[in-house]
Motif scaffolding. Structure first.
Motif, short mmCIF file in Angstrom:
data_model
loop_
_atom_site.label_atom_id
_atom_site.label_comp_id
_atom_site.label_asym_id
_atom_site.label_seq_id
_atom_site.Cartn_x
_atom_site.Cartn_y
_atom_site.Cartn_z
N UNK A 21 -15.00 -19.77 -51.12
CA UNK A 21 -13.81 -18.92 -51.11
C UNK A 21 -13.93 -17.76 -52.09
N UNK A 22 -14.96 -17.74 -52.89
CA UNK A 22 -15.17 -16.64 -53.83
C UNK A 22 -15.00 -17.09 -55.27
N UNK A 23 -14.78 -16.12 -56.14
CA UNK A 23 -14.70 -16.39 -57.57
C UNK A 23 -13.45 -17.13 -57.99
N UNK A 24 -12.37 -16.95 -57.24
CA UNK A 24 -11.12 -17.64 -57.56
C UNK A 24 -10.48 -18.12 -56.27
N UNK A 25 -9.49 -18.98 -56.41
CA UNK A 25 -8.83 -19.54 -55.23
C UNK A 25 -7.33 -19.68 -55.51
N UNK A 26 -6.64 -18.54 -55.70
CA UNK A 26 -5.23 -18.61 -56.11
C UNK A 26 -4.30 -19.22 -55.06
N UNK A 27 -4.74 -19.27 -53.82
CA UNK A 27 -3.88 -19.82 -52.76
C UNK A 27 -4.35 -21.20 -52.29
N UNK A 28 -5.25 -21.83 -53.06
CA UNK A 28 -5.74 -23.19 -52.75
C UNK A 28 -6.32 -23.31 -51.35
N UNK A 30 -9.47 -23.56 -50.55
CA UNK A 30 -10.54 -24.56 -50.53
C UNK A 30 -10.01 -25.93 -50.15
N UNK A 31 -8.94 -26.35 -50.79
CA UNK A 31 -8.34 -27.66 -50.50
C UNK A 31 -7.83 -27.72 -49.06
N UNK A 32 -7.23 -26.65 -48.60
CA UNK A 32 -6.70 -26.60 -47.24
C UNK A 32 -7.83 -26.78 -46.22
N UNK A 33 -8.92 -26.05 -46.42
CA UNK A 33 -10.06 -26.15 -45.50
C UNK A 33 -10.67 -27.54 -45.55
N UNK A 34 -10.86 -28.05 -46.77
CA UNK A 34 -11.44 -29.38 -46.90
C UNK A 34 -10.60 -30.42 -46.16
N UNK A 45 -20.51 -31.84 -46.52
CA UNK A 45 -19.76 -30.67 -47.00
C UNK A 45 -20.22 -30.30 -48.40
N UNK A 46 -20.51 -29.02 -48.59
CA UNK A 46 -20.78 -28.47 -49.92
C UNK A 46 -19.61 -27.55 -50.23
N UNK A 47 -19.01 -27.75 -51.40
CA UNK A 47 -17.89 -26.90 -51.83
C UNK A 47 -18.35 -26.09 -53.04
N UNK A 48 -18.26 -24.78 -52.93
CA UNK A 48 -18.59 -23.89 -54.05
C UNK A 48 -17.30 -23.60 -54.81
N UNK A 49 -17.34 -23.86 -56.10
CA UNK A 49 -16.22 -23.58 -56.99
C UNK A 49 -16.59 -22.34 -57.82
N UNK A 50 -15.79 -21.30 -57.69
CA UNK A 50 -16.06 -20.07 -58.42
C UNK A 50 -15.64 -20.15 -59.88
N UNK A 51 -16.08 -19.19 -60.69
CA UNK A 51 -15.84 -19.22 -62.14
C UNK A 51 -14.38 -19.09 -62.55
N UNK A 57 -9.53 -29.50 -60.80
CA UNK A 57 -9.19 -30.93 -60.86
C UNK A 57 -8.55 -31.39 -59.54
N UNK A 58 -7.76 -30.54 -58.92
CA UNK A 58 -7.17 -30.88 -57.63
C UNK A 58 -8.26 -31.10 -56.57
N UNK A 59 -9.23 -30.21 -56.55
CA UNK A 59 -10.33 -30.32 -55.59
C UNK A 59 -11.16 -31.58 -55.87
N UNK A 60 -11.46 -31.81 -57.14
CA UNK A 60 -12.24 -33.01 -57.49
C UNK A 60 -11.52 -34.29 -57.08
#
Length: 182
Positions: A21-28, A30-34, A45-51, A57-60
């Motif tokens: 999703x890029x460097x940030x995920x202000x609209x969550x 990543x979680x929605x797609x997962x 599934x590989x999930x990239x977490x940006x800086x 913690x929600x994704x984990x």
């Protein structure tokens, strides 16, 4: 050297799907797609977490006890992670150019209005499937499009070829030629 070849785009029993999703995920997103794809039986599934993610913690917690999921936090050479993927689900930002040059079939979701033109242009060039604006995208839409794409080797090969036509990697040469002419 990281470009997909037609020989790599094949029918498999287990596909690798990467969410970036890029460097940030202000609209969550990543979680929605997962949540949309986590129960597909034939994927890793590989999930990239940006800086600049604030929802790590929600994704984990979402992926806890899921054996088919790998989280990569700010990988130094992200293209190495991209190269492992059969399909990538991405926002329609700058990452699309990297995915195009690598020829990786992509599902795209826009989170912001300024991202829409890129998504539409890349879809017109038949490199990606543009699912639209995030607030109009359902989990079912993501799941159906991903399943169809994974099942269609020919379409993934066409998308890969078209992506490599969009970005040829020769911009530095062209810019240098222009500067030298001046």
């Amino acid at each position: 050297k990281n470009k997909k070849t037609n020989k790599q785009i094949i029918k498999k029993k287990l596909f690798t799907v990467l969410i970036s999703i890029g460097g940030s995920d202000p609209k969550n997103l990543t979680s929605f797609i997962f949540n949309a794809i986590m129960n597909l039986p034939n994927i890793k599934i590989i999930i990239i977490i940006g800086p600049f993610f604030t929802n790590i913690s929600k994704i984990k917690n979402l992926v806890k006890n899921k054996k088919n999921v790998l989280i990569k936090i700010s990988p130094e050479k992200i293209w190495n992670e991209f190269a492992k993927a059969d399909v990538i689900i991405s926002k329609s930002g700058i990452t699309l150019y990297e995915l195009a040059i690598m020829g990786i079939p992509t599902l795209c979701i826009s989170s912001f209005k300024h991202e829409e033109p890129s998504a539409k242009k890349f879809m017109k060039e038949k490199f990606l499937i543009n699912l639209g604006m995030q607030n109009n995208v359902s989990k079912l839409l993501i799941k159906k499009n991903l399943s169809r794409l994974l099942d269609n080797t020919k379409q993934r090969r066409i998308m890969s070829t078209n992506g490599k036509k969009i970005v040829d990697g020769k911009a530095l040469f062209r810019i240098t030629r222009i500067i030298n002419a001046i």
